[in-house]
Scaffold this motif. Structure first.
Motif, PDB file in Angstrom:
ATOM      1  N   ILE A  11      -1.405   3.539  -1.313  1.00 38.16           N
ATOM      2  CA  ILE A  11      -2.409   2.486  -1.154  1.00 38.16           C
ATOM      3  C   ILE A  11      -2.619   2.254   0.345  1.00 38.16           C
ATOM      4  O   ILE A  11      -1.876   2.777   1.181  1.00 38.16           O
ATOM      5  N   ALA A  12      -3.622   1.450   0.695  1.00 44.31           N
ATOM      6  CA  ALA A  12      -3.921   1.162   2.096  1.00 44.31           C
ATOM      7  C   ALA A  12      -2.908   0.186   2.688  1.00 44.31           C
ATOM      8  O   ALA A  12      -2.302  -0.614   1.966  1.00 44.31           O
ATOM      9  N   ARG A  13      -2.709   0.258   4.001  1.00 43.55           N
ATOM     10  CA  ARG A  13      -1.769  -0.657   4.663  1.00 43.55           C
ATOM     11  C   ARG A  13      -2.188  -2.107   4.463  1.00 43.55           C
ATOM     12  O   ARG A  13      -1.347  -2.990   4.292  1.00 43.55           O
ATOM     13  N   ASN A  14      -3.488  -2.374   4.504  1.00 44.00           N
ATOM     14  CA  ASN A  14      -3.952  -3.753   4.324  1.00 44.00           C
ATOM     15  C   ASN A  14      -3.592  -4.268   2.928  1.00 44.00           C
ATOM     16  O   ASN A  14      -3.311  -5.464   2.752  1.00 44.00           O
ATOM     17  N   THR A  15      -3.606  -3.370   1.946  1.00 43.74           N
ATOM     18  CA  THR A  15      -3.239  -3.771   0.588  1.00 43.74           C
ATOM     19  C   THR A  15      -1.764  -4.138   0.528  1.00 43.74           C
ATOM     20  O   THR A  15      -1.382  -5.117  -0.130  1.00 43.74           O
ATOM     21  N   VAL A  16      -0.925  -3.365   1.227  1.00 41.83           N
ATOM     22  CA  VAL A  16       0.500  -3.692   1.286  1.00 41.83           C
ATOM     23  C   VAL A  16       0.687  -5.063   1.928  1.00 41.83           C
ATOM     24  O   VAL A  16       1.453  -5.902   1.427  1.00 41.83           O
ATOM     25  N   THR A  17      -0.013  -5.303   3.040  1.00 41.62           N
ATOM     26  CA  THR A  17       0.106  -6.596   3.741  1.00 41.62           C
ATOM     27  C   THR A  17      -0.267  -7.746   2.820  1.00 41.62           C
ATOM     28  O   THR A  17       0.449  -8.765   2.732  1.00 41.62           O
ATOM     29  N   TYR A  18      -1.357  -7.591   2.098  1.00 43.36           N
ATOM     30  CA  TYR A  18      -1.815  -8.664   1.203  1.00 43.36           C
ATOM     31  C   TYR A  18      -0.800  -8.913   0.078  1.00 43.36           C
ATOM     32  O   TYR A  18      -0.454 -10.065  -0.200  1.00 43.36           O
ATOM     33  N   ARG A  19      -0.325  -7.834  -0.550  1.00 44.87           N
ATOM     34  CA  ARG A  19       0.597  -7.994  -1.688  1.00 44.87           C
ATOM     35  C   ARG A  19       1.928  -8.595  -1.243  1.00 44.87           C
ATOM     36  O   ARG A  19       2.492  -9.434  -1.951  1.00 44.87           O
ATOM     37  N   VAL A  20       2.430  -8.148  -0.101  1.00 52.10           N
ATOM     38  CA  VAL A  20       3.700  -8.680   0.384  1.00 52.10           C
ATOM     39  C   VAL A  20       3.562 -10.174   0.679  1.00 52.10           C
ATOM     40  O   VAL A  20       4.437 -10.988   0.313  1.00 52.10           O
ATOM     41  N   LYS A  21       2.467 -10.563   1.320  1.00 52.02           N
ATOM     42  CA  LYS A  21       2.248 -11.985   1.621  1.00 52.02           C
ATOM     43  C   LYS A  21       2.154 -12.800   0.342  1.00 52.02           C
ATOM     44  O   LYS A  21       2.763 -13.879   0.231  1.00 52.02           O
ATOM     45  N   ARG A  22       1.419 -12.269  -0.635  1.00 54.00           N
ATOM     46  CA  ARG A  22       1.268 -13.008  -1.910  1.00 54.00           C
ATOM     47  C   ARG A  22       2.605 -13.109  -2.641  1.00 54.00           C
ATOM     48  O   ARG A  22       2.918 -14.172  -3.211  1.00 54.00           O
ATOM     49  N   ALA A  23       3.418 -12.031  -2.631  1.00 59.99           N
ATOM     50  CA  ALA A  23       4.720 -12.061  -3.288  1.00 59.99           C
ATOM     51  C   ALA A  23       5.650 -13.074  -2.622  1.00 59.99           C
ATOM     52  O   ALA A  23       6.354 -13.835  -3.304  1.00 59.99           O
ATOM     53  N   GLU A  24       5.636 -13.112  -1.297  1.00 62.51           N
ATOM     54  CA  GLU A  24       6.528 -14.040  -0.584  1.00 62.51           C
ATOM     55  C   GLU A  24       6.138 -15.492  -0.840  1.00 62.51           C
ATOM     56  O   GLU A  24       6.999 -16.386  -0.848  1.00 62.51           O
ATOM     57  N   GLU A  25       4.871 -15.733  -1.083  1.00 63.33           N
ATOM     58  CA  GLU A  25       4.417 -17.098  -1.389  1.00 63.33           C
ATOM     59  C   GLU A  25       4.958 -17.583  -2.729  1.00 63.33           C
ATOM     60  O   GLU A  25       5.098 -18.801  -2.941  1.00 63.33           O
ATOM     61  N   LEU A  26       5.273 -16.621  -3.645  1.00 64.73           N
ATOM     62  CA  LEU A  26       5.767 -16.994  -4.970  1.00 64.73           C
ATOM     63  C   LEU A  26       7.284 -17.169  -5.004  1.00 64.73           C
ATOM     64  O   LEU A  26       7.820 -17.653  -6.002  1.00 64.73           O
ATOM     65  N   LEU A  27       7.973 -16.773  -3.946  1.00 60.63           N
ATOM     66  CA  LEU A  27       9.429 -16.868  -3.934  1.00 60.63           C
ATOM     67  C   LEU A  27       9.885 -18.306  -3.742  1.00 60.63           C
ATOM     68  O   LEU A  27       9.240 -19.085  -3.028  1.00 60.63           O
ATOM     69  N   PRO A  28      11.002 -18.691  -4.354  1.00 60.24           N
ATOM     70  CA  PRO A  28      11.567 -20.020  -4.109  1.00 60.24           C
ATOM     71  C   PRO A  28      11.913 -20.179  -2.625  1.00 60.24           C
ATOM     72  O   PRO A  28      12.241 -19.194  -1.937  1.00 60.24           O
ATOM     73  N   ALA A  29      11.898 -21.399  -2.135  1.00 62.36           N
ATOM     74  CA  ALA A  29      12.157 -21.654  -0.713  1.00 62.36           C
ATOM     75  C   ALA A  29      13.514 -21.121  -0.251  1.00 62.36           C
ATOM     76  O   ALA A  29      13.600 -20.515   0.824  1.00 62.36           O
ATOM     77  N   PRO A  30      14.598 -21.311  -1.023  1.00 62.48           N
ATOM     78  CA  PRO A  30      15.897 -20.792  -0.544  1.00 62.48           C
ATOM     79  C   PRO A  30      15.881 -19.272  -0.356  1.00 62.48           C
ATOM     80  O   PRO A  30      16.487 -18.760   0.580  1.00 62.48           O
TER      81      PRO A  30
END
Length: 434
Positions: free
Chosen positions: A388-407
């Protein structure tokens, strides 16, 4: 001797045959049939053996195997002529001892029964042809058919009865041999897998497998609904195909359960370092069979180590439908941390939070984050692995990290990586807790 036609049988003086049957059987045949008739029988039997070796090569493979085939053929022809000459006054209740021992050896060597019976049919045809030549040499043309009819009936009766007796003896010996041999082999394997010391030379002899090599263990299991072929046949065929792909110098296959076998492959060189790479590149996906591989390991302890790894790979593979082949090296971390499945499920849910929820989109986010962390946060390498494109990786990683619990987001990545590996191992299947 009531069969006049027996006296028409004459050997070829240019093809002397050496007897390999017992002296007692040979002497009895000479008394009842005559020296010339016995020589004809030996020549015919050797011709049958040569014909069988050409058309059913499984009977050969070594000088000893060829001698066994000749002995069975000679004994069968001599016994047949003696019975036919007496118009079957003696019933065909069993094979001669020479033929019986040969039949036992065929069973122990695993030659399929249908190939044994094909050899009998080839012998029937060869004998019928030889007797027809004798009739042709001694009987007027207009009387040959009348002379051949009772000979053919006698020969058919003998071959039919002989085939039935041979099949019964073969099956009985095969069952006896399988029971004793497999039980003895399984006992050795159980000792090895329990980590108890075994005499290596004795174990190697009983298993017919060199314990000193580097081993790759496999567990193969099947789906009975996948194909009409019997499970055992599919599993053994798949294991044999794996052995060829790995260029294994030795292969050991042990029945484990009704629908599962254990296998060990003795490998060297590149195949010992990267076995799964070679299997995935050269082995067609078998229908209705799945396999789990353990890590390569040397010696008797290596057999145990690789097998235990294969069992762990199988455990993880049972929760996934992605591939027919599961490699321990790919799942060892997940296998380690999921030994207690309930605690593993709690761990994934606590560490990943909403990111652990079901759904194709969330699985995509988890996998992208897992690859990104595994590649030491390299966008380029992660993009190449995921195609996939690098920009797609950047977007998915950011979205995944937003769903993680704060700890989790605030802490280190070790627990996060472990949780993602567990989730990946369970993808496309049920959780380890069921």
């Amino acid at each position: 001797m009531t069969g006049q036609w027996i006296q028409w049988l004459r050997p070829d003086p240019d093809r002397p045959s050496e007897s390999v049957v017992s002296a007692a059987e040979l002497a009895a045949a000479r008394t009842e049939l005559g020296p010339a008739q016995v020589e004809w029988a030996l020549q015919s039997a050797d011709a049958i053996a040569e014909d069988v070796l050409r058309k059913v090569p499984e009977h050969g493979g070594s000088p000893a195997a060829v001698t066994t085939l000749r002995r069975v053929a000679q004994s069968t022809v001599l016994t047949g002529l003696r019975l036919m000459a007496s118009d079957f006054k003696e019933p065909i209740s069993t094979l001669s001892e020479d033929a019986l021992e040969g039949c036992r050896e065929f069973a122990r060597r695993g030659i399929p029964l249908e190939l044994i019976l094909r050899g009998v049919r080839l012998g029937h045809a060869r004998l019928a042809h030889g007797m027809a030549l004798a009739v042709e040499a001694h009987v007027e043309a207009d009387q040959r058919m009348a002379e051949m009819r009772p000979i053919e009936e006698l020969l058919f009766t003998y071959v039919d009865a002989h085939s039935s007796v041979m099949a019964e003896e073969y099956i009985a010996e095969r069952d006896r041999w399988r029971g004793s041999d497999e039980a003895a082999r399984r006992a050795v394997i159980d000792e090895l897998l329990a980590g108890r010391p075994v005499d290596q030379e004795t174990a190697a002899s009983r298993l017919r497998y060199d314990l000193s090599r580097t081993h790759v263990a496999a567990v193969l299991w099947g789906d009975d609904t996948a194909t009409a072929a019997p499970a055992a046949e599919r599993l053994y065929h798949a294991a044999s195909s794996m052995a060829r792909a790995l260029e294994a110098s030795r292969t050991l296959i042990i029945p484990a359960h009704a629908n599962s076998v254990w296998a060990w492959f003795a490998v060297t060189g590149e195949n010992a370092e990267h076995p799964v790479r070679h299997l995935r590149s050269s082995l067609p996906e078998p229908t209705g069979v799945r396999a789990a591989l353990g890590p390569p390991a040397p010696g008797p302890r290596g057999m145990r180590r690789s097998h235990l790894g294969a069992l762990q790979a199988q455990r993880m593979a049972l929760h996934s439908t992605d591939s027919c082949l599961c490699d321990y090296q790919d799942i060892r971390l997940a296998a380690l941390v999921t030994a207690d499945s309930e605690h593993a499920r709690w761990f994934v849910q606590e560490v990943l939070g909403p990111l652990a929820s079901e759904g194709a989109r969330l699985r995509e986010l988890r996998e992208t984050l897992r690859i990104y962390l595994a590649e030491e946060r390299s966008l380029r390498t992660a993009a190449e692995r995921l195609h996939i494109a690098r920009n797609t990786v950047t977007y998915r990683v950011k979205r995944a990290e937003e769903l993680l619990p704060a700890p989790t987001a605030a802490g280190g990545s070790l627990e996060l990586r472990v949780a993602l590996e567990i989730a990946a191992a369970w993808e496309n299947g049920t959780s380890a807790s069921g």
